[in-house]
Design an enzyme around this catalytic site. Structure first.
Site, PDB file in Angstrom:
ATOM      1  CE  LYS A  34    -127.936 -33.444 -13.861  1.00 47.97           C
ATOM      2  NZ  LYS A  34    -127.141 -33.842 -12.687  1.00 47.97           N
ATOM      3  CB  SER A  75    -123.728 -34.724 -10.670  1.00 51.34           C
ATOM      4  OG  SER A  75    -123.509 -36.075 -10.986  1.00 51.34           O
ATOM      5  CB  SER A  85    -124.729 -36.447 -14.213  1.00 52.06           C
ATOM      6  OG  SER A  85    -125.362 -35.859 -13.081  1.00 52.06           O
TER       7      SER A  85
END
Lengths: 489, 96, 476
Positions: A80, A179, A155
């Site tokens: 990420k 997330s 996210s």
């Protein structure tokens, strides 16, 4: 090639160790799938094709020489884009960090590289991890691999979509209020949010420091457990990382769930929950009960206060954490500014997106003089009550079973219009962060639109092994879950 | 009805947040903030008189490092991403 | 009759700790290096970097707190103080507001008007900021983070001081304690000790506090004294004119000898302090406090008392010598080596102080080897050198830490102890001055001094005048 893509990460690792598949074959099949899927999915912000070749050679050698002995050595992963990678752009999906190249690795990245895993690239996300759909990214919109009209969640939407689309076996995500778990649920993959302090936050670009935690995302429970083993453990560089020894996730496989006590909080399956989600959870509960688990419904009365406490605390910390983005040391600086404060204000105004600014403003407000006690301090006290209630629950149950979201993935473009409504959809995930608990999310059904539904198994602090074992038994009972991209092949 | 966030408060918050919002953005942000604040005030229903604020989830205290130099020169790395620099220093608009 | 005003002063003193490394990272905390060399992701505020507390900083804070009679908080925590300024890479300073490490202490000070207790409100640990310099060429500022993250202890006093003299006495006391503890060198000029002055005025007899201002950038005792006088006058003038004092921060300009307001529209003065989630609490046990107490050094008052008893020094000597730990240590070691404490004290209080003053040095900067002074004193005792020569040698000891005996030999400063040589000189002088010799023998004893002088001249001063005297008398 396709055969490789359908392997689990552990199977791939084993084949590599046994010399049946080369590291370069694994990497090549991964790149091929990325080329095939990215035009539709847009999960990656950056794919490191050039660096990959070098790294593949190095890892092949390392495995041969016995330097890399991890069960995941040679397995390609995605990271990420809020996790720092030395020499590789790390943007947080923000214009603010569009050109930021960290000069240091996050501890989790260091550990996965020391295990011989291979970073393929960096994945899209909500800007600074603020959002529930990955739509607040400055650069691109990631689509749900099951239906590209829908969001992948957020996210860590890029990481979950990449795994779901078969572009990569595993990925690192981060979870501040759900997330990892919520996008895992939307994308039909498995994600683990470890206990707070279990994985070093060093190099994770902070959103809300007291809640942030890095975790693994993969295609199944065992892969996640193995990845968790690689990254977990005390780090001297992170004062909040725990000295409690990591219980290895390599467990003796159980056949059933005898003796496992599971609680289902009524509040998590109330009015706002899509009946299809409720059904899926109930079906999973029944299956586990059938196989020996003790299942009981109970009440978590603090549930209606988790969103308020979460948003006050998260925004307060975010407003301070994001102060360092000022155009001085790195990141975006507005052109032609004459005066110091003009530089700050314009750089931040132009560098941050709307959702980030909203949370900074909110956070500044709740910490400001005259409001601190009423909002921030009150939220910390609320957090204490929430934690206490969950502590009580874990005296009775080994795991809490709950959905990861009140519904399956919403359509693109429908969430950002009403921020409060978007915040409310985090109802199923944020209590875990406030209480620092570990939780795993894995698929447990499909809705009528063919979108996956996920379930969470939440454990007490440092009880990762317990939830992973339980999840693995459930996973086996459930049977294999479909793959989003299979039919296209 | 008086607003939850009056002009002076909004001005102050903007200064604290170091943002230069456009008028339109400012109004929208203010409306959203008011909505969100009204919602989060739900926690006022709770009686927390006897509750201590919970800052750290984990009980561990006294996490220290020893007073030993472990870092060498970090000059190159520190300045690698600087938008503007001069003579090994970060360059900013004048501060005095 | 004009109103009488009283000045009320409280101080916020920042002391830079002499740890090897910074407070939250392993960068060296030394100065004078090229800009930004002592930096890392932590002290430059890189995204994702995290602070880890230097244990030494906690120990130093405890030492200082105990020395200043403070209570030690068993549970203390760090808070973030949020404000934007380029010398502060995170745009928040890690400090302590809600639960500082020490609180409620006091220091005794002594001024011409007597003894006084100055209460200490609290002491806390925090990080220093970087340095900004103005670049004339580009008309911009340049930032150097070498100092960013150097540990500080801030000592906040109660508003218990009334005069500049008291303020200086308080700072001197604090400085002395820090130096005794070895936690800081406390140099105002170099910024390792910084004092912000909070000052208000009120009519004599009034119980309520006036509105105070905070004065920053005071780099010397002189600046502090002038700033206090100036600010007192400014506030009284405002009040006399029926205007109000505004609560604000003012910056002292040493060149202009005046202060100016630092307020600006962008300076909201709302620091939004909140507990830093990146740092764990500091939990201090009784045992830890006891350990620190055991390590506390002997401070000036006890040391002075002991010097009087052990070395028979006058009270005056003992109190001057113990003003600096360095000086006291050198005294003690030298006295031990040569066994002449009063003589050592005389050298310390006379020549040593004179040279320090001449060079504008602090007694803490004394760096000569005690055995060198001891050897010099013994040489004097043995009459191997005269007083004047000894002073010359001592200057070299102060300057270059020379070994006195070899230096004396090298420079020909050794006294002639050979009686034969002196006898020869006496005989020569007698032969050269027959009339004077006759005068003496005729009863004019006064002329002896002249003859001694002539012999000393012949000996180039390197003879003991007593011995010369005795030999002369003998031969006459």
């Amino acid at each position: 090639m396709e055969e490789i893509l359908h392997m689990s990460a552990l199977e791939l690792g084993k084949s590599i160790r046994e010399g049946k598949i080369s590291v370069s074959e694994a990497a090549e099949s991964c790149l091929e799938q990325i080329r095939r899927k990215e035009p539709d999915i847009s999960a990656f912000l950056f794919v490191d094709e050039d660096g990959l070749k070098q790294r593949v050679k190095e890892v092949e050698e390392g495995i041969r020489q016995g330097r890399y002995t991890s069960p995941l050595a040679g397995v390609p992963v995605a990271v990420k884009d809020n996790i720092c990678t030395r020499g590789m752009k790390t943007t947080c999906a923000s214009r603010m960090l569009e050109n930021f190249v960290p000069q240091y690795d996050a501890e989790a990245v260091k550990r996965l590289e020391e295990a011989g895993m291979i970073i393929v690239g960096k994945t899209n996300m909500d800007e600074f991890a603020m959002g529930s759909t990955s739509e607040t990214s400055y650069f691109q919109t990631t689509k749900n691999p099951w239906n590209t009209k829908h969001v992948p969640g957020g996210s860590s939407g890029g990481s979950c979509a990449a795994v779901s689309a078969g572009e990569v076996w595993m990925a690192l995500g981060s979870d501040t209020g759900g997330s990892i778990r919520q996008p895992a649920s939307y994308c039909g993959v498995t994600g683990l949010k470890p206990t707070y302090g279990r994985v070093s936050r060093y190099g994770l670009i902070a959103y809300a420091s007291s809640l942030d935690q890095i975790g693994p995302i993969g295609g199944n429970v065992k892969d996640c457990a193995a990845f968790y083993d690689v990254i977990a453990g005390k780090d001297e560089k992170d004062a909040s990382s725990s000295p409690v020894p990591v219980e290895t996730a390599v467990w003796k496989e159980k056949e059933d769930l005898t003796g496992v006590r599971i609680g289902i909080p009524r509040e998590y399956l109330g009015e706002g929950t899509d009946p299809q989600v409720k059904q899926a959870i109930e079906k999973a509960a029944a299956l586990m009960e059938e196989h020996g688990a003790f299942v009981e419904w109970f009440s978590l009365k603090m549930t209606e206060y988790v969103i308020p406490a979460y948003y006050i605390i998260a925004c307060a910390e975010a407003s301070s954490n994001l102060e360092r983005f000022d155009g001085v040391k790195y990141g975006y600086r507005s052109a032609d500014v004459q005066e110091l404060h003009e530089m700050y204000k314009k750089s931040r105004q132009e560098g941050f997106g709307e959702e980030v600014k909203r949370r900074i403003l909110l956070g500044s407000f709740v910490l400001s003089s005259g409001y601190y006690d009423a909002y921030y301090l009150k939220a910390l006290k609320t957090k204490a009550l929430i934690k206490h209630e969950l502590d009580m629950a874990f005296q009775k149950y080994d795991c809490i079973l709950a959905p990861a979201s009140p519904s399956a993935a919403p359509e693109l473009g429908t969430s950002l219009k009403d921020p409060l409504k978007m915040y409310l959809s985090d109802i199923d995930t944020v209590a875990v962060n406030l209480a620092g608990l570990p939780a795993i999310c894995l698929p447990c059904g499909m809705d009528s639109q063919g979108l996956p539904i996920g379930m969470q198994l939440i454990g007490d602090c440092f009880q990762e092994k317990k939830i992973l074992e339980t999840a693995a038994v459930y996973e086996k009972l459930r049977g294999s879950f479909p793959v989003s991209w299979k039919e296209e092949m | 009805m008086s607003r939850k966030i009056d002009d002076a408060t909004m001005d102050n918050v903007e200064i604290l947040a170091k943002l230069a919002l456009s008028d339109e953005e400012r109004e929208r942000a203010r409306e959203e903030m008011e909505k969100i604040l009204s919602y989060v005030e739900k926690i006022n229903e709770l009686d927390t008189d006897r509750t201590e604020p919970l800052v750290h989830i984990l009980e561990s205290g006294n996490v220290f490092r020893e007073d030993e130099v472990t870092n060498g020169s970090g000059k190159e790395e520190s300045l690698a991403n600087a938008p503007r620099k001069k003579d090994g220093q970060y360059m900013v608009p004048k501060t005095v | 009759m004009a109103k009488q005003y009283e000045t009320v002063i409280g101080l916020e003193v920042h002391v830079e700790l002499s740890t090897k490394t910074k407070i939250f990272c392993g960068c060296a905390a030394t100065f004078g290096e090229e800009p930004n060399t002592h930096t890392c992701p932590v002290c430059t505020g890189m995204p994702g970097a995290l602070p880890v507390l230097n244990k030494k900083v906690v120990e130093y804070a405890m030492k200082l707190g105990i020395a200043a009679n403070c209570q030690i908080n068993r549970y203390s925590r760090f808070d973030r103080k949020n404000y934007f300024y380029p010398d502060n890479p995170q745009n928040y300073q890690i400090s302590q507001l809600y639960l500082p490490i020490c609180h409620d202490g006091w220091l005794d000070i002594e001024t011409a008007s007597g003894n006084k207790k100055i209460r200490i409100h609290e002491m806390h640990m925090e990080e220093d900021a970087g340095k900004l310099i103005h670049d004339e060429w580009e008309d911009c500022s340049l930032v150097d983070y070498n100092r960013s993250g150097v540990p500080l202890i801030e000592i906040v006093s109660e508003p218990d001081m009334r005069t500049a003299e008291e303020v200086i006495a308080y700072l001197e006391k604090l400085k002395m304690i820090c130096q005794y503890l070895g936690v800081s060198d406390c140099k105002l000029q170099e910024g390792s000790m910084r004092a912000d002055v909070n000052l208000s005025v009120r009519e004599v007899g009034s119980e309520t506090m006036g509105t105070r201002t905070e004065m920053k950038n005071l780099n010397s005792f002189k600046a502090i004294t002038h700033a206090i006088e100036g600010e007192r006058a400014r506030q009284i003038e405002l009040l006399e004119e029926g205007r109000q004092v505004i609560q604000e921060t003012r910056r002292w300009d040493d060149n202009k000898e005046s202060s100016y307001s630092m307020r600006s529209k962008e300076d909201a003065k709302d620091y939004r302090y909140f507990p830093d989630p990146d740092l764990m609490p500091v939990v201090i046990s009784e045992g830890w406090i006891e350990d620190i107490k055991k390590q506390q050094p002997e401070f000036a008052p006890e040391k002075a008392k002991r010097f009087q008893q052990e070395y028979g020094l006058p009270q005056y000597d003992a109190s001057i010598l113990t003003q600096s730990r360095r000086m006291a240590d050198i005294f003690e070691e030298t006295a031990g080596l040569c066994g002449q404490p009063k003589k050592v004290s005389n050298w310390m209080m006379g020549e040593t102080m004179r040279i320090l003053k001449e060079k504008g040095m602090d007694p803490e900067e004394l760096s000569f080897t005690p055995s060198h002074l001891a050897d010099l004193i013994l040489a004097l005792e043995r009459k191997e050198i005269n007083q004047q020569g000894a002073k010359q040698v001592f200057e070299q000891i102060m300057e270059n830490d020379v070994e006195p005996i070899s230096y004396m030999k090298e420079k020909g400063l050794m006294m002639v102890s050979d009686d034969g040589a002196i006898s020869r000189a006496v005989e020569e002088v007698m032969a050269e001055n027959p009339e004077t010799v006759e005068d003496y023998r005729g009863g004019k004893e006064k002329v002896l001094g002249f003859l001694v002088g002539q012999v000393m001249k012949k000996m180039k001063g390197k003879a003991d005048p007593g011995k010369v005297n005795a030999l002369l008398r003998e031969k006459l």
